[in-house]
Design an enzyme around this catalytic site. Structure first.
Site, PDB file in Angstrom:
ATOM      1  N   GLY A  31       0.803  -1.222   0.000  1.00 32.62           N
ATOM      2  CA  GLY A  31       0.000   0.000   0.000  1.00 32.62           C
ATOM      3  C   GLY A  31       0.830   1.262   0.000  1.00 32.62           C
ATOM      4  O   GLY A  31       2.012   1.249  -0.315  1.00 32.62           O
ATOM      5  N   GLN A  35       3.942   6.238  -7.807  1.00 30.79           N
ATOM      6  CA  GLN A  35       4.048   6.043  -9.251  1.00 30.79           C
ATOM      7  C   GLN A  35       4.866   4.797  -9.614  1.00 30.79           C
ATOM      8  O   GLN A  35       4.665   4.204 -10.679  1.00 30.79           O
ATOM      9  CB  GLN A  35       4.664   7.284  -9.911  1.00 30.79           C
ATOM     10  CG  GLN A  35       3.726   8.480  -9.959  1.00 30.79           C
ATOM     11  CD  GLN A  35       2.455   8.187 -10.742  1.00 30.79           C
ATOM     12  OE1 GLN A  35       2.479   7.539 -11.791  1.00 30.79           O
ATOM     13  NE2 GLN A  35       1.328   8.655 -10.241  1.00 30.79           N
ATOM     14  N   HIS A  37       4.720   1.887  -8.014  1.00 31.77           N
ATOM     15  CA  HIS A  37       3.737   0.802  -7.989  1.00 31.77           C
ATOM     16  C   HIS A  37       2.871   0.839  -9.244  1.00 31.77           C
ATOM     17  O   HIS A  37       2.613  -0.196  -9.871  1.00 31.77           O
ATOM     18  CB  HIS A  37       2.809   0.942  -6.771  1.00 31.77           C
ATOM     19  CG  HIS A  37       3.464   0.721  -5.452  1.00 31.77           C
ATOM     20  ND1 HIS A  37       3.475   1.694  -4.474  1.00 31.77           N
ATOM     21  CD2 HIS A  37       4.112  -0.344  -4.937  1.00 31.77           C
ATOM     22  CE1 HIS A  37       4.094   1.226  -3.409  1.00 31.77           C
ATOM     23  NE2 HIS A  37       4.499  -0.003  -3.657  1.00 31.77           N
ATOM     24  N   LYS A 151      14.206  -1.699  -7.126  1.00 36.55           N
ATOM     25  CA  LYS A 151      14.738  -1.012  -5.939  1.00 36.55           C
ATOM     26  C   LYS A 151      15.038  -2.046  -4.846  1.00 36.55           C
ATOM     27  O   LYS A 151      16.068  -1.975  -4.173  1.00 36.55           O
ATOM     28  CB  LYS A 151      13.750   0.032  -5.415  1.00 36.55           C
ATOM     29  CG  LYS A 151      14.242   0.724  -4.135  1.00 36.55           C
ATOM     30  CD  LYS A 151      13.274   1.772  -3.639  1.00 36.55           C
ATOM     31  CE  LYS A 151      12.058   1.164  -3.002  1.00 36.55           C
ATOM     32  NZ  LYS A 151      12.350   0.524  -1.672  1.00 36.55           N
TER      33      LYS A 151
END
Length: 282
Positions: A31, A35, A37, A151
């Protein structure tokens, strides 16, 4: 937009829309969507007939209770972002009990040593928690492809290893890092930074970019010492780790070997908020 809070109703829905040739793309998240995601979801929407997104803050991958408590939870905003992106997205937003059924414990995994490097050293049990939740979500959603950002490159390699060792029929897709205007890697944890801290955190990418240049001519020991010394000059930042590692094994590189792929990995604390980033050096 279809929203499911329990696995039984989600699985029934997925079964009802499944055809012999249809594909399901899956983007697991915790959650506080950004951007980065949404970029994963766009790729899934392009490549699959159906896209499932999960939003679940997984307790078993947090070794720091304070970090778990403070992790941003913005479900209403997240639902709006998903609906604006594409109302055909299927959202699974389970409770802890729906996932763990009263037993909030991790399964033990052997990731062939990938789990002992970097994040694993500083977050004991973290990757057992990651493996547990991702495996359970894969069992519930049964995706064709699943999308993860680079990342969290170590996590990406861990998930690929888990899929291979458990014979799971899902293709893992790694997607490029999405960055803010100042090149800070997008992360849900960025929401906890003040505007000033967010601006200052641009230094992380600047360091990695310099490391990439230095890697052409300097030893890994020289580069690591430079990173450590550079960050010591700024009291706002605390270096947790920096390493240059083999992309495949994640073992620290002491001597460069031709034709091997290397990455730099860094974890920095900004006012006790933990930020990680990575860059390919080849």
């Amino acid at each position: 937009m279809p929203i499911f809070y329990g696995k039984a109703t989600l699985m029934d829905h997925l079964k009802s829309i499944k055809t012999p040739d249809s594909t399901i793309g899956f983007v697991p998240t915790m959650g506080a969507l950004h951007q980065g995601h949404l970029a994963l979801m766009r790729q899934s929407l392009l490549e699959n007939d159906n896209t499932v997104v999960s939003i679940f803050v997984n307790p078993t991958q947090f070794n720091n209770p304070e970090d778990l408590a403070k992790y941003p939870r913005t479900l209403d905003d997240d639902i709006k972002k998903l609906d604006d992106l594409d109302p055909s997205i299927i959202l699974y937003a389970p409770s802890v009990d729906d996932i763990y059924e009263g037993k909030v414990v991790s399964q033990n995994f052997d990731f062939d040593g990938l789990e002992n490097q970097m994040e694993g050293k500083f977050r004991p049990g973290h990757f057992d928690g990651v493996g547990t939740i991702v495996k359970r979500l894969f069992e519930i959603v049964a995706p064709t492809k699943a999308y993860f950002g680079e990342k969290d490159f170590q996590q990406l390699q861990i998930v690929k290893k888990m899929v291979a060792k458990n014979g799971l029929k899902v293709v893992i897709i790694g997607c490029p890092i999405f960055r803010e205007e100042n090149h800070l890697a997008m992360s849900s944890r960025n929401e906890r930074l003040s505007n000033k801290e967010r601006e200052d955190a641009a230094i992380i990418y600047k360091i990695l970019s310099t490391v990439k240049e230095k890697f052409k001519t300097e030893t890994t020991k020289e580069i690591s010492e430079w990173v450590s010394d550079y960050l010591k000059k700024d009291a706002h930042f605390e270096l947790e780790y920096f390493t240059i590692a083999d992309e495949e094994t994640l073992l620290s590189c002491t001597e460069k070997i031709e034709n091997k792929k290397y990455r730099a990995f860094i974890a920095v604390l900004v006012n006790n908020i933990r930020l990680i980033d990575t860059i390919s050096l080849n």
